[in-house]
Design a protein around this motif. Structure first.
Motif, mmCIF file in Angstrom:
data_model
loop_
_atom_site.group_PDB
_atom_site.id
_atom_site.type_symbol
_atom_site.label_atom_id
_atom_site.label_comp_id
_atom_site.label_asym_id
_atom_site.label_seq_id
_atom_site.Cartn_x
_atom_site.Cartn_y
_atom_site.Cartn_z
ATOM 1 N N VAL A 1 15.211 4.698 -74.152
ATOM 2 C CA VAL A 1 15.058 6.030 -73.942
ATOM 3 C C VAL A 1 14.511 6.871 -75.210
ATOM 4 C CG1 VAL A 1 16.197 8.246 -73.361
ATOM 5 C CG2 VAL A 1 16.936 5.954 -72.272
ATOM 6 N N TYR A 2 14.947 6.319 -76.332
ATOM 7 C CA TYR A 2 14.366 6.691 -77.570
ATOM 8 C C TYR A 2 12.746 6.538 -77.412
ATOM 9 C CZ TYR A 2 13.505 7.970 -82.361
ATOM 10 O OH TYR A 2 13.035 8.339 -83.452
ATOM 11 N N SER A 3 12.510 5.193 -77.306
ATOM 12 C CA SER A 3 10.859 5.185 -77.042
ATOM 13 C C SER A 3 10.020 5.994 -76.070
ATOM 14 C CB SER A 3 10.806 3.577 -76.639
ATOM 15 O OG SER A 3 11.365 2.898 -77.796
ATOM 16 N N THR A 4 10.804 6.068 -74.955
ATOM 17 C CA THR A 4 10.158 6.933 -73.969
ATOM 18 C C THR A 4 10.147 8.262 -74.370
ATOM 19 O OG1 THR A 4 11.060 5.824 -72.203
ATOM 20 C CG2 THR A 4 10.504 7.866 -71.655
ATOM 21 N N VAL A 5 11.231 9.038 -75.085
ATOM 22 C CA VAL A 5 11.081 10.315 -75.617
ATOM 23 C C VAL A 5 10.100 10.580 -76.749
ATOM 24 C CG1 VAL A 5 12.645 12.032 -76.846
ATOM 25 C CG2 VAL A 5 13.431 10.595 -75.006
ATOM 26 N N ASN A 6 9.910 9.548 -77.535
ATOM 27 C CA ASN A 6 8.934 9.594 -78.528
ATOM 28 C C ASN A 6 7.661 8.794 -78.403
ATOM 29 O OD1 ASN A 6 10.503 11.224 -80.978
ATOM 30 N ND2 ASN A 6 11.934 9.586 -80.000
ATOM 31 N N PHE A 7 7.196 8.510 -77.118
ATOM 32 C CA PHE A 7 6.061 7.542 -76.808
ATOM 33 C C PHE A 7 4.838 8.483 -77.185
ATOM 34 C CE2 PHE A 7 2.893 6.534 -73.927
ATOM 35 C CZ PHE A 7 2.395 5.305 -74.197
ATOM 36 N N HIS A 8 4.981 9.667 -76.547
ATOM 37 C CA HIS A 8 3.671 10.590 -76.629
ATOM 38 C C HIS A 8 3.324 10.731 -78.152
ATOM 39 C CE1 HIS A 8 2.893 10.808 -72.365
ATOM 40 N NE2 HIS A 8 4.278 11.204 -72.297
ATOM 41 N N ASP A 9 4.420 11.063 -78.899
ATOM 42 C CA ASP A 9 4.058 11.456 -80.128
ATOM 43 C C ASP A 9 3.511 10.374 -80.941
ATOM 44 O OD1 ASP A 9 5.342 13.991 -79.923
ATOM 45 O OD2 ASP A 9 7.233 13.195 -79.967
ATOM 46 N N SER A 10 4.000 8.924 -80.786
ATOM 47 C CA SER A 10 3.496 8.040 -81.478
ATOM 48 C C SER A 10 2.097 7.844 -81.213
ATOM 49 C CB SER A 10 4.256 6.765 -81.177
ATOM 50 O OG SER A 10 3.961 6.131 -79.835
ATOM 51 N N LYS A 11 1.577 8.264 -79.964
ATOM 52 C CA LYS A 11 0.128 8.130 -79.583
ATOM 53 C C LYS A 11 -0.634 9.329 -80.128
ATOM 54 C CE LYS A 11 0.604 4.305 -77.133
ATOM 55 N NZ LYS A 11 -0.137 3.010 -77.475
ATOM 56 N N VAL B 1 19.606 11.755 -78.250
ATOM 57 C CA VAL B 1 18.547 10.804 -78.411
ATOM 58 C C VAL B 1 17.609 11.889 -78.957
ATOM 59 C CG1 VAL B 1 16.633 9.511 -77.168
ATOM 60 C CG2 VAL B 1 18.872 9.508 -76.302
ATOM 61 N N PRO B 2 17.388 11.764 -80.478
ATOM 62 C CA PRO B 2 16.385 12.801 -80.834
ATOM 63 C C PRO B 2 14.963 12.563 -80.737
ATOM 64 C CG PRO B 2 17.276 11.041 -82.441
ATOM 65 C CD PRO B 2 17.906 10.920 -81.298
ATOM 66 N N LYS B 3 14.472 13.706 -80.766
ATOM 67 C CA LYS B 3 12.752 13.810 -80.868
ATOM 68 C C LYS B 3 12.459 13.599 -82.049
ATOM 69 C CE LYS B 3 8.718 15.801 -78.238
ATOM 70 N NZ LYS B 3 8.659 14.759 -77.492
ATOM 71 N N ALA B 4 11.550 12.806 -82.716
ATOM 72 C CA ALA B 4 11.062 12.778 -84.094
ATOM 73 C C ALA B 4 10.465 13.747 -84.553
ATOM 74 C CB ALA B 4 10.436 11.451 -84.061
ATOM 75 N N THR B 5 9.685 14.813 -83.858
ATOM 76 C CA THR B 5 8.820 15.751 -84.216
ATOM 77 C C THR B 5 9.966 17.002 -84.499
ATOM 78 O OG1 THR B 5 8.374 16.171 -81.976
ATOM 79 C CG2 THR B 5 6.795 15.031 -83.316
#
Length: 250
Positions: A237-247, A142-146
Motif C-alpha cells: 500500500v505504501y508503494s501504491t500511495v507513493n508510486f507516482h511521486d517516485s516517477k 500510510v504516509p505520503k512522502a511528499t
C-alpha cells in the motif's frame, strides 16, 4: 450520545470536511459553531445555513487559542462537543527544507488542537454528556512522502487521541477519531481512492448515530490505508500511495 440537540464546535469549518460535517450535523438537529482562519468563509457558511454560528480562530497562535476557548464557552455555555478538524497540508522537499512550512504545519495541525482541547476540557467536563472528535487522516497510517510534516502531525494526533481516550475512560467524555481518506471538495464523484465531501459527511454522521459507542469512524474509502498494517500489506500500500511521486509525476 444521540448526536442531536448538542452544541458542537468544529474547527476548520469554513470549507471542505469541516463545512461538510457542520452542515450534516446542523441538519441532524444540533447547534453548530464553525471556527477558522477566514471570517468571510465562516460567515458564508452561516448565511447558507441559518442557525450555524461562527467565530474566527487562528489555531496556529497559542495565545489566540486560549482567548478563543474563553470566548466560545462564554457565548455557548452548552458546548459539549469539540471537533478538532482544522489543518493545513503542504508539500515539502526534505532535501531543501523550509523551516517556516514545518512550523506552520505543526502549530496548526498538532499544537493548535492539543491546546484547544486542553483549554476546553474543563467546560466539557461540566456537561452531562460530551465528546471530543479528532479528525486525523488515513495518511497517518500510510504516509505520503511528499507530505512529511503533514503526515507526521496526523500520526501524532492519532497517538494523542489514543492517550486522551484512555485518560478520560472514567469520565463522561467520549473520544472519537475520524481518519478521512482523500476527500474531494470540488464536487467530484466518488471513486476507489476517495469520496466527495457531502457523501463523506453523511456517512460519518450516520455512523456516529448508528454506532454510539464507536471509538473510531472509518468510511469505506479510508479502510485501505487505515488497516494496511493490520492486514499485513503495508509495504504494498505504501508503494501504491507513493508510486507516482517516485516517477516524478503528480
Amino acid at each position: 450520545m444521540t448526536w442531536t440537540d448538542d452544541t458542537i464546535l468544529i474547527t476548520g469549518g469554513g470549507s471542505g470536511i469541516g463545512e461538510g460535517l457542520a452542515v450534516a450535523l446542523h441538519r441532524a438537529g444540533n447547534h453548530v459553531v464553525v471556527a477558522g482562519r477566514r471570517p468571510e468563509a465562516l460567515e458564508a457558511v452561516a448565511r447558507r445555513h441559518p442557525g450555524i454560528s461562527c467565530l474566527p480562530l487562528d489555531q496556529s497562535d497559542a495565545g489566540a487559542v486560549r482567548a478563543f476557548a474563553e470566548e466560545v464557552v462564554r457565548r455557548h455555555p452548552r458546548l459539549n462537543v469539540l471537533v478538532n478538524n482544522a489543518g493545513i497540508m503542504r508539500t515539502e522537499d526534505l532535501q531543501a527544507p523550509d523551516p517556516d512550512v514545518v512550523d506552520d504545519v505543526v502549530s496548526t495541525n498538532l499544537l493548535g488542537p492539543l491546546l484547544l482541547t486542553a483549554h476546553l476540557l474543563p467546560a466539557l467536563r461540566r456537561r452531562p454528556s460530551a465528546a471530543i472528535v479528532n479528525v486525523t487522516s488515513s495518511l497517518a497510517f500510510v504516509p505520503k512522502a511528499t507530505l512529511p510534516t503533514y503526515c507526521a502531525t496526523k500520526a501524532a494526533m492519532h497517538s494523542y487521541t489514543e492517550s486522551l481516550r484512555y485518560q478520560l475512560r472514567d469520565s463522561g467524555i467520549r473520544v472519537i477519531e475520524i481518519p478521512p481518506p482523500r476527500v474531494y471538495t470540488d464536487g467530484s464523484a466518488d471513486d476507489d481512492h476517495g469520496v466527495g465531501v457531502d457523501a463523506f459527511a453523511r456517512d460519518v454522521v450516520s455512523q456516529l448515530v448508528s454506532h454510539p459507542e464507536a471509538q473510531e469512524i472509518v468510511v469505506d474509502a479510508a479502510r485501505l490505508l487505515r488497516f494496511a498494517e493490520r492486514r499485513g500489506d503495508y509495504e504494498n500500500v505504501y508503494s501504491t500511495v507513493n508510486f507516482h511521486d517516485s516517477k516524478g509525476t503528480p
